[in-house]
Design an enzyme around this catalytic site. Structure first.
Site, PDB file in Angstrom:
ATOM      1  N   GLY A   1      58.526  38.164  39.936  1.00 51.38           N
ATOM      2  CA  GLY A   1      58.239  38.749  38.625  1.00 51.38           C
ATOM      3  C   GLY A   1      57.553  37.730  37.740  1.00 51.38           C
ATOM      4  N   SER A   2      57.733  37.891  36.435  1.00 53.14           N
ATOM      5  CA  SER A   2      57.023  37.024  35.492  1.00 53.14           C
ATOM      6  C   SER A   2      57.664  35.641  35.437  1.00 53.14           C
ATOM      7  CB  SER A   2      57.073  37.653  34.099  1.00 53.14           C
ATOM      8  OG  SER A   2      58.419  37.704  33.661  1.00 53.14           O
TER       9      SER A   2
ATOM     10  N   GLY B   1      61.624  34.282  35.543  1.00 50.28           N
ATOM     11  CA  GLY B   1      62.044  33.134  36.346  1.00 50.28           C
ATOM     12  C   GLY B   1      62.759  32.092  35.507  1.00 50.28           C
TER      13      GLY B   1
ATOM     14  N   GLU C   1      58.973  33.713  43.058  1.00 49.56           N
ATOM     15  CA  GLU C   1      57.567  34.139  43.165  1.00 49.56           C
ATOM     16  C   GLU C   1      57.176  34.650  41.796  1.00 49.56           C
ATOM     17  OE1 GLU C   1      55.728  33.881  45.759  1.00 49.56           O
ATOM     18  OE2 GLU C   1      57.116  33.741  47.442  1.00 49.56           O
TER      19      GLU C   1
ATOM     20  N   CYS D   1      50.237  40.015  41.475  1.00 52.55           N
ATOM     21  CA  CYS D   1      50.431  38.607  41.080  1.00 52.55           C
ATOM     22  C   CYS D   1      49.280  37.774  41.599  1.00 52.55           C
ATOM     23  CB  CYS D   1      51.779  38.084  41.530  1.00 52.55           C
ATOM     24  SG  CYS D   1      52.063  38.252  43.268  1.00 52.55           S
TER      25      CYS D   1
HETATM   26  C1  UN1 Z   1      52.463  40.619  44.395  1.00 51.51           C
HETATM   27  O1  UN1 Z   1      51.554  40.982  43.650  1.00 51.51           O
HETATM   28  O2  UN1 Z   1      53.633  40.466  43.943  1.00 51.51           O
HETATM   29  O3  UN1 Z   1      48.353  39.079  48.544  1.00 51.51           O
HETATM   30  C2  UN1 Z   1      52.322  40.400  45.850  1.00 51.51           C
HETATM   31  C3  UN1 Z   1      48.511  40.166  47.992  1.00 51.51           C
HETATM   32  C4  UN1 Z   1      49.627  41.049  48.495  1.00 51.51           C
HETATM   33  C5  UN1 Z   1      50.918  40.707  47.846  1.00 51.51           C
HETATM   34  C6  UN1 Z   1      50.923  40.613  46.378  1.00 51.51           C
HETATM   35  N1  UN1 Z   1      49.727  40.877  49.926  1.00 51.51           N
HETATM   36  O4  UN1 Z   1      47.819  40.557  47.073  1.00 51.51           O
END
Ligand code: UN1
Length: 520
Positions: free
Chosen positions: A240-241, A245, A262, A296
């Site tokens: 998440g953000s 975290g 992450e 992300c």
């Molecule tokens: C995410 O946005 O939390 O590499 C994961 C990627 C994807 C996973 C993104 N396989 O864009």
């Protein structure tokens, strides 16, 4: 592009859920509200857990763990194999549900389920490869080795934008590693979580896995805190953000729990003078506008050589102006039509109003900081769907990498800055707090190698002639700095879900001490 009538969406959603094993959710009453960003309307009500219920669920998971850790790894792999089979069987429905609840276009909803199938395949193989090392002992008649043992209960916290894949990256590996999983999904994607849990429950039933090995906890901050603070949860894997975290990490650290984080990204592409611009533009547009900028790994910054900047910006602008924006699915007319992709749509809705407000505020700030809006930047389809938030991906030229560029705004905004020499480009690239993914478009071997070298990109992922998003599950996924340092999915990421034991075995008749110590 037409936005479907909400009532039809509700009917289709209930039918899909039922095929996935989730039946008769109420539409009104107490509980959490499940919505669709496609229409902005409510889909169903879902039971919200209390902190006391979370404690009971973690207790049951701990009990299941004690049984599961004694099951041989390759046998545990059968649970994940069954899950993979069920995902193949239900790919169309689960993918449609992802589109309904997260707003992803059809191919991306299906792609997310494919990512789950891929990690299941990887994890099944891994279940026969949970290996340690044998290490030379300095003492005669001694053998030193390491083993990897199951860790315990894994608490998974996931975000709305990959509502099913992120759980599967964690769960598939955790199960083969001998762990139990308690999952707190985003409050914005409750239905996809219920569907995954139902599929997992069916897989568990088929292989006879212990009751409580996989569980969901649903709710807001109170539920998250109960999970995070529970000393029986050995690992918290949170996606998440960076803000989330920062709230979670100190709590887990205070009880010496393990963390896998992450968090935010602020991913860039360096575009060098030698770049194949056709390829670069395709890579940039997919990474920046795809998933409506809500990955992300979304591309948020382009750092382009000044000699080609005008040409590149003109090409991205042209591509942006023809991007079809709208409902991901062509729902309506015939029952069962929820699985039909809306013709040509490449950009779906933002998740909610708060996300739209973040997009507007960031664009205002960028322009106040001297930025020029080159393309996009407006809301569309508000007349058809006043409660949904569809926006045009925005392209903004920035004179410098100002504060707003250094922040992650979870919406489709691409900032373009220029550079004169390559070292300057690298310095700009790394001069943000986040460190998830990165890319360079160049045909110059020296630049490409420098970018992925120790002195190049400081991110967990660094690509050449590919955008920063859309990673395959075979590699370790994650990043540095404010991204949190965790690694999930492929390579040796499985080790995060196990504990290492170092064993020294003396098969001699003597007792030599290490380091030459004499004692008696
Ligand atoms: C995410 O946005 O939390 O590499 C994961 C990627 C994807 C996973 C993104 N396989 O864009």
């Amino acid at each position: 592009m037409t936005v479907p009538a909400h009532d039809e969406l509700v009917t289709e959603t209930a039918a899909i859920l039922s095929r996935l094993g989730v039946h008769d959710l109420p539409r009104t009453g107490a509980g959490l509200i499940a919505r669709s960003p496609v229409t902005g309307g409510e889909l169903a009500r879902v039971h919200a857990h209390t902190a006391a219920e979370v404690a009971d669920i973690v207790g049951a998971a701990s009990e299941a763990f004690r049984q599961w850790r004694a099951v041989p790894g390759p046998v545990r792999g059968q649970l994940v194999r069954e899950l993979g089979e069920l995902l193949r069987e239900h790919k169309a429905d689960l993918g449609a549900l992802v589109s309904i609840e997260a707003g992803k276009i059809r191919s991306e909803g299906l792609g997310e389920v494919q990512e789950m199938i891929d990690i299941c395949d990887l994890a099944v193989g891994q279940s026969r490869q949970l290996f340690g090392l044998t290490i030379a002992s300095e003492r005669p008649g001694h053998r030193m080795m390491e083993q990897w043992h199951p860790l315990g209960v894994v608490g998974v916290i996931s975000a709305f934008n990959f509502p099913v894949a992120v759980w599967s990256w964690n769960a598939a590996l955790a199960f083969v590693c001998g762990d139990a999983v308690v999952w707190k999904p985003s409050e914005k994607t409750l239905l996809t979580a219920l569907a995954c849990q139902a599929l997992l429950a069916e897989a568990a039933r088929r292989v006879g896995a212990p009751e409580g090995l996989s569980a969901l906890v649903l709710g807001g901050a109170e539920v998250g805190e109960a999970l995070v603070d529970d000393p029986r949860v050995a690992l918290i894997s949170a996606t998440g953000s960076t803000r989330m975290g920062k709230a979670v990490a100190p709590r887990v650290a205070a009880r010496f729990g393990r963390l896998l984080l992450e968090l935010g990204g602020n991913n860039a592409a360096v575009v060098a003078p030698s770049a194949d611009l056709d390829l670069a533009v395709r890579g940039i547009v997919f990474s920046a506008a795809g998933t409506a900028g809500q990955r992300c790994t979304t591309l948020r910054r382009v750092i382009v050589h000044e000699s080609i900047a005008d040409d590149l910006v003109a090409r991205i602008k042209a591509a942006y102006e023809t991007l079809p924006i709208g409902s991901p699915l062509a729902i309506g007319g015939t029952p069962g039509s929820a699985g039909v992709a809306a013709e040509g749509v490449l950009v779906g809705p933002l998740i909610d109003q708060a996300s739209y407000e973040g997009y507007v505020a960031a664009l205002d700030k960028a322009q106040a900081n001297g930025g020029t809006l080159v393309a996009g930047g407006a809301r569309v389809l508000a007349d058809q769907a006043p409660d949904a938030y569809y926006v045009q991906p925005a392209l903004v030229r920035m004179p410098t990498q100002s504060e707003i560029v250094r922040a992650e705004t979870f919406a489709p905004i691409l900032y373009v800055m220029t550079y004169a020499d390559f070292d300057e480009a690298l310095a700009m690239h790394n001069e943000v707090p986040q460190g998830l993914s990165s890319s360079i478009f160049t045909l110059n071997l020296r630049e490409a190698e420098q970018f992925i070298s120790a002195a190049g990109s400081d991110c967990g992922i660094a690509n050449v002639n590919i955008g920063p998003s859309g990673a395959e599950i075979g590699g370790a996924f994650g990043g540095e700095k404010e991204t949190g340092g965790g690694r999930e999915s492929g390579s040796d990421a499985w080790k995060a879900y196990m504990r290492r034991a170092t064993n020294t075995v003396n098969y001699s008749t003597d007792l030599p001490l290490a380091q030459g110590v004499q004692f008696g």
